[in-house]
Design an enzyme around this catalytic site. Structure first.
Site, PDB file in Angstrom:
ATOM      1  N   LYS A  14      21.479   2.656  -7.727  1.00 43.95           N
ATOM      2  CA  LYS A  14      22.784   3.186  -7.636  1.00 43.95           C
ATOM      3  C   LYS A  14      23.567   1.918  -7.050  1.00 43.95           C
ATOM      4  CE  LYS A  14      21.848   6.377  -4.523  1.00 43.95           C
ATOM      5  NZ  LYS A  14      20.245   6.205  -4.358  1.00 43.95           N
ATOM      6  N   ARG A  90      24.873  13.183   0.415  1.00 46.10           N
ATOM      7  CA  ARG A  90      23.597  13.232   0.375  1.00 46.10           C
ATOM      8  C   ARG A  90      22.962  14.491   0.670  1.00 46.10           C
ATOM      9  NH1 ARG A  90      22.535   7.205   1.010  1.00 46.10           N
ATOM     10  NH2 ARG A  90      20.432   6.916   0.684  1.00 46.10           N
ATOM     11  N   ARG A 129      12.312  -5.215  -3.388  1.00 40.84           N
ATOM     12  CA  ARG A 129      13.728  -5.526  -3.128  1.00 40.84           C
ATOM     13  C   ARG A 129      14.054  -6.477  -1.969  1.00 40.84           C
ATOM     14  NH1 ARG A 129      18.047  -0.704  -2.527  1.00 40.84           N
ATOM     15  NH2 ARG A 129      16.639   0.052  -0.982  1.00 40.84           N
ATOM     16  N   ARG A 162      14.522  -5.282   3.457  1.00 39.29           N
ATOM     17  CA  ARG A 162      15.142  -4.191   4.379  1.00 39.29           C
ATOM     18  C   ARG A 162      14.273  -3.272   5.135  1.00 39.29           C
ATOM     19  NH1 ARG A 162      19.483  -0.569   0.870  1.00 39.29           N
ATOM     20  NH2 ARG A 162      18.152   1.128   2.158  1.00 39.29           N
ATOM     21  N   ARG A 173      11.595   8.193   2.779  1.00 40.71           N
ATOM     22  CA  ARG A 173      12.988   8.554   2.102  1.00 40.71           C
ATOM     23  C   ARG A 173      12.811   9.115   0.787  1.00 40.71           C
ATOM     24  NH1 ARG A 173      14.247   2.496   1.541  1.00 40.71           N
ATOM     25  NH2 ARG A 173      16.184   3.133   0.597  1.00 40.71           N
TER      26      ARG A 173
END
Ligand code: AMP
Length: 218
Positions: A14, A90, A129, A162, A173
């Site tokens: 996203k 969300r 990531r 992260r 998550r």
């Protein structure tokens, strides 16, 4: 003025898609995750409050994020350029608060795009990531590595993982997404403005698919 919501599990891309599209089409990119991470870096009260939820992979309370979004959307520049909401709403409650907030500001959402991909791919993307500690640019050591390992292509800053991209937190998550965010799919489907994009391809392929459903020129 065009306004879009990007919905989808963590790792669907996203943020990457929103940032590429916003740059190409002059839309503001509003990422609640980025705003909250900025507050954490500033050591603000809001940052301290958000960190307690973000680190273990939980959602920050609805009223906190809703008020950030309301303030952001009130900016004249954003009203003129149009925007992409990335990672908001969300929860169903956030979607209701967004409706109220847009109604007060005489705006509406043109389309909600659901970006989705296979769970194993999402997990692989998230664990690979890396984010620049300087400018926030996002890389992926498997699917879009920097030219030099550990170094940002844009500002030569140091790349880091992260905190919430560690394996245990990734699982958490994804569970939070299934439980709290996935109900929004039906919520927007009932309204008739949900569009689905298969986000399991390359960045370029996903961007092309997204442009097609939003009828945006390349
Ligand atoms: P993201 O960068 O979108 O993956 O968001 C990172 C984290 O920020 C999430 O796991 C949540 O803890 C928090 N966050 C971002 N957006 C929201 C939101 N709309 N509601 C609640 N928490 C959020």
């Amino acid at each position: 003025m065009r306004a879009y919501v990007f919905l989808g599990p963590p790792g669907a891309g996203k943020g990457t898609m929103a940032s590429m599209l916003s740059e190409a089409h002059g839309l503001a990119h509003i990422s609640t995750g980025d705003i909250l991470r900025r507050e954490i870096r500033k050591h603000s009260d809001l940052g301290a409050q958000a960190k307690a939820y973000m680190e273990p992979g939980q959602l920050v309370p609805d009223n906190v994020v809703a008020s950030i979004v309301e303030q952001t959307l009130a900016a004249e520049k954003i009203r003129r350029s149009g925007f992409i909401l990335d990672g908001y709403p969300r929860t169903v409650r956030q979607a209701e608060l967004l409706d109220e907030s847009l109604g007060r500001q005489a705006m509406h959402i043109d389309a909600v795009v659901l970006l989705d991909a296979d769970r194993e791919l999402l997990k692989r993307r998230l664990s690979a990531r890396r984010v620049c500690t300087g400018c926030g640019a996002v890389f992926n050591v498997l699917f879009g590595p920097p030219k030099t390992e550990g170094v940002c292509d844009h500002c030569a800053g140091e790349l880091a993982q992260r905190d919430d991209d560690r394996p245990e937190t990734i699982e958490q998550r994804l569970e939070v997404y299934d439980r709290q965010t996935a109900p929004l799919i039906e919520f927007y489907e009932r309204r008739g403005n949900l569009r689905r994009v298969d986000a399991s391809g390359s960045r370029e392929a996903n961007l092309a698919a997204l442009r097609q459903v939003l009828e945006l020129d390349a």
